[in-house]
Design an enzyme around this catalytic site. Structure first.
Site, short mmCIF file in Angstrom:
data_model
loop_
_atom_site.label_atom_id
_atom_site.label_comp_id
_atom_site.label_asym_id
_atom_site.label_seq_id
_atom_site.Cartn_x
_atom_site.Cartn_y
_atom_site.Cartn_z
N TYR A 46 -12.87 -3.73 11.49
CA TYR A 46 -11.54 -3.10 11.43
C TYR A 46 -10.78 -3.33 12.74
O TYR A 46 -9.60 -3.69 12.73
CB TYR A 46 -11.73 -1.61 11.17
CG TYR A 46 -10.46 -0.82 10.96
CD1 TYR A 46 -9.73 -0.90 9.78
CD2 TYR A 46 -9.98 0.02 11.96
CE1 TYR A 46 -8.57 -0.17 9.59
CE2 TYR A 46 -8.83 0.77 11.78
CZ TYR A 46 -8.13 0.67 10.59
OH TYR A 46 -6.97 1.41 10.42
N ASN B 54 -2.68 -7.75 -5.02
CA ASN B 54 -3.69 -7.69 -3.97
C ASN B 54 -3.17 -8.49 -2.78
O ASN B 54 -3.02 -9.71 -2.87
CB ASN B 54 -5.00 -8.29 -4.51
CG ASN B 54 -6.06 -8.43 -3.44
OD1 ASN B 54 -5.90 -7.94 -2.32
ND2 ASN B 54 -7.14 -9.10 -3.78
N GLY C 298 0.83 -1.21 0.00
CA GLY C 298 0.00 0.00 0.00
C GLY C 298 0.86 1.25 0.00
O GLY C 298 0.57 2.21 0.70
#
Ligand code: NDP
Length: 247
Positions: A155, A63, A12
């Protein structure tokens, strides 16, 4: 702090905190492999910034939730750069909602990227990094993983899981001179927090003793310290970088 001769993977790394980490590590002389999911334009922008420091760098689409893609990426990075010394598991997503309304897809997707993605990258580099007998892994957790949060059951669970994974790997890898730590940011200005309403941001600010949201560079600076030799005796820790929010 110097990282010359080291190679880092930042997952990322195209935007936000990951991009700031890639730039910070490059500024210390580290070669950088920048992973991204789909945003090639932002990945290329980070790459250009990283290269301005005169280090070697490249971008890799994968991914992190998909083990096969992760394994071919890390194999390719080791082929391209010769070795891999620093792994920053930064890729992450949110899919917020109250438990009453949260569907299975929202839970699964967040766990798949944030927790399984971190496991996937760690798994794919376990053999080479243990064989190398040196390395550093930093996993991005969150204050939400420590304290929980309304509307973020998925999360929070993923980021708490990251802490358990970090501590277990720290114990497993220590004898091979591989350190594993987590960084737990509070609220940092990025695309992720830009989604929050003004009202929520105001409420968050009330609970931050230092009175401001964090900048992506605040997290990058903490990561740079933890991967450096100055932190050689630190492993299995969670460094909270949150302006005092979790006190
Ligand atoms: P952003 O939303 O700004 O950026 C997310 C990054 O993750 C992008 O580079 C994106 O790539 C990448 N990404 C998303 N999904 C995948 C995937 N499946 N595979 C590979 N890469 C992926 O997030 P932040 O910079 O704000 O957050 C970075 C990390 O810090 C996350 O783990 C987050 O949970 C954590 N964190 C952030 C906080 C904050 O306040 N911002 C607070 C606490 C923790 P692409 O650009 O290609 O889409």
């Amino acid at each position: 702090m110097k990282l010359n001769g080291k190679v880092a993977l930042v997952t990322g790394g195209s935007r936000g905190i990951g991009s700031a980490i890639a730039l910070k590590l490059a500024s210390l002389g580290c070669d950088v492999a920048i992973n991204y999911a789909g945003n090639v334009k932002m990945a290329e922008e980070t790459l250009a910034g990283v290269k301005e420091y005169g280090v070697n760098a490249a971008i890799y689409q994968a991914n992190v939730a998909n083990y096969d893609e992760v394994e071919s990426m890390t194999k390719q990075i080791i082929k391209d750069f010769g070795h891999l010394d620093i792994i920053i598991n930064n890729a992450g997503i949110t899919a917020d909602g109250l438990m009453m309304r949260m569907d299975q897809q929202s839970f699964d997707s967040v766990i798949d990227v944030n927790l399984k993605g971190t496991w996937n990258v760690c798994k794919s580099i376990t053999r080479p990094i243990l064989k190398q007998r040196s390395g550093v892994i930093i996993n991005l957790s969150s204050v939400v993983g420590l304290n929980g949060n309304v509307g973020q059951a998925n999360y929070a669970a993923s980021k708490a899981g990251v802490i358990g994974l970090t501590k277990s790997l720290a114990k497993e890898f220590a004898s091979r001179n591989v350190r594993v730590n987590a960084v737990a940011p509070g609220y940092v200005k990025s695309d992720m927090t830009a989604k929050l309403s003004e009202e929520i941001t105001e409420k968050v600010l009330e609970n931050i003793p230092l009175g401001q949201l964090g900048e992506v560079e605040d997290i990058a600076n903490a990561v740079a310290f933890l991967v450096s030799d100055e932190a050689r005796y630190i492993t299995g820790q969670v460094l909270v970088v949150d302006g005092g929010m979790a006190i």
